[in-house]
Scaffold this motif. Structure first.
Motif, mmCIF file in Angstrom:
data_model
loop_
_atom_site.group_PDB
_atom_site.id
_atom_site.type_symbol
_atom_site.label_atom_id
_atom_site.label_comp_id
_atom_site.label_asym_id
_atom_site.label_seq_id
_atom_site.Cartn_x
_atom_site.Cartn_y
_atom_site.Cartn_z
ATOM 1 N N LEU A 7 0.923 -1.196 0.066
ATOM 2 C CA LEU A 7 0.037 -0.031 -0.046
ATOM 3 C C LEU A 7 0.811 1.202 -0.005
ATOM 4 O O LEU A 7 0.542 2.243 -0.890
ATOM 5 C CB LEU A 7 -1.107 0.008 1.214
ATOM 6 N N GLU A 8 2.055 1.347 0.713
ATOM 7 C CA GLU A 8 2.760 2.347 0.844
ATOM 8 C C GLU A 8 3.539 2.423 -0.557
ATOM 9 O O GLU A 8 3.531 3.682 -1.022
ATOM 10 C CB GLU A 8 3.977 2.241 1.978
ATOM 11 N N PHE A 9 3.963 1.396 -1.198
ATOM 12 C CA PHE A 9 4.452 1.645 -2.358
ATOM 13 C C PHE A 9 3.739 2.107 -3.436
ATOM 14 O O PHE A 9 4.071 2.922 -4.033
ATOM 15 C CB PHE A 9 4.917 -0.003 -2.861
ATOM 16 N N ILE A 10 2.448 1.668 -3.499
ATOM 17 C CA ILE A 10 1.563 2.223 -4.308
ATOM 18 C C ILE A 10 1.216 3.645 -4.349
ATOM 19 O O ILE A 10 1.344 4.440 -5.178
ATOM 20 C CB ILE A 10 0.123 1.506 -4.393
ATOM 21 N N GLN A 11 1.216 4.154 -2.925
ATOM 22 C CA GLN A 11 1.158 5.653 -2.513
ATOM 23 C C GLN A 11 2.308 6.415 -3.030
ATOM 24 O O GLN A 11 2.260 7.371 -3.788
ATOM 25 C CB GLN A 11 0.926 5.726 -1.242
ATOM 26 N N GLN A 12 3.440 6.132 -2.827
ATOM 27 C CA GLN A 12 4.923 6.547 -3.530
ATOM 28 C C GLN A 12 4.702 6.511 -4.725
ATOM 29 O O GLN A 12 5.045 7.545 -5.236
ATOM 30 C CB GLN A 12 5.915 5.590 -2.779
ATOM 31 N N VAL A 13 4.422 5.596 -5.673
ATOM 32 C CA VAL A 13 4.393 5.596 -7.141
ATOM 33 C C VAL A 13 3.422 6.412 -7.341
ATOM 34 O O VAL A 13 3.561 7.420 -8.411
ATOM 35 C CB VAL A 13 4.076 4.139 -7.414
ATOM 36 N N ARG A 14 2.341 6.794 -6.899
ATOM 37 C CA ARG A 14 1.222 7.743 -7.242
ATOM 38 C C ARG A 14 1.889 9.175 -7.156
ATOM 39 O O ARG A 14 1.709 10.025 -7.842
ATOM 40 C CB ARG A 14 -0.093 7.591 -6.600
ATOM 41 N N THR A 15 2.283 9.313 -5.880
ATOM 42 C CA THR A 15 2.939 10.596 -5.495
ATOM 43 C C THR A 15 4.092 11.065 -6.633
ATOM 44 O O THR A 15 4.113 12.028 -7.178
ATOM 45 C CB THR A 15 3.604 10.496 -4.134
ATOM 46 N N GLU A 16 5.059 10.026 -6.703
ATOM 47 C CA GLU A 16 6.153 10.161 -7.957
ATOM 48 C C GLU A 16 5.599 10.480 -9.409
ATOM 49 O O GLU A 16 5.980 11.371 -10.272
ATOM 50 C CB GLU A 16 7.066 9.360 -7.882
ATOM 51 N N THR A 17 4.410 9.833 -9.820
ATOM 52 C CA THR A 17 3.859 9.975 -11.067
ATOM 53 C C THR A 17 3.371 11.208 -11.118
ATOM 54 O O THR A 17 3.497 11.921 -12.372
ATOM 55 C CB THR A 17 2.955 8.694 -11.223
ATOM 56 N N SER A 18 2.647 11.785 -10.243
ATOM 57 C CA SER A 18 1.909 13.144 -10.099
ATOM 58 C C SER A 18 3.057 14.282 -10.344
ATOM 59 O O SER A 18 2.768 15.277 -10.803
ATOM 60 C CB SER A 18 1.204 13.347 -8.938
#
Length: 65
Positions: A7-18
């Motif tokens: 879950l943390e990984f997905i949140q980090q990916v979404r943050t970086e993608t933005s």
């Protein structure tokens, strides 16, 4: 290094993608067109070089007979 949960990984990916500046449709199309043009030019160039080298080798082989 600490392990992150999925879950943390997905949140980090979404943050970086933005943070990514994505190219516009026009930039993507123009880049694609340039790739096609350059590929065509290189294909013609290498075809010409190959044809010239083939002619030279053929001439040299005829001389050797």
């Amino acid at each position: 290094m600490a392990k992150t949960s999925p879950l943390e990984f997905i949140q980090q990916v979404r943050t970086e993608t933005s943070k990514v500046t994505w190219p516009t449709r026009r930039e993507t199309v123009m880049t694609g067109v340039m790739v096609v043009i350059m590929t065509t030019i290189l294909a013609v160039f290498f075809f010409a070089v190959d044809s010239i080298l083939q002619a030279i080798v053929t001439m040299l082989l005829k001389l050797a007979q």
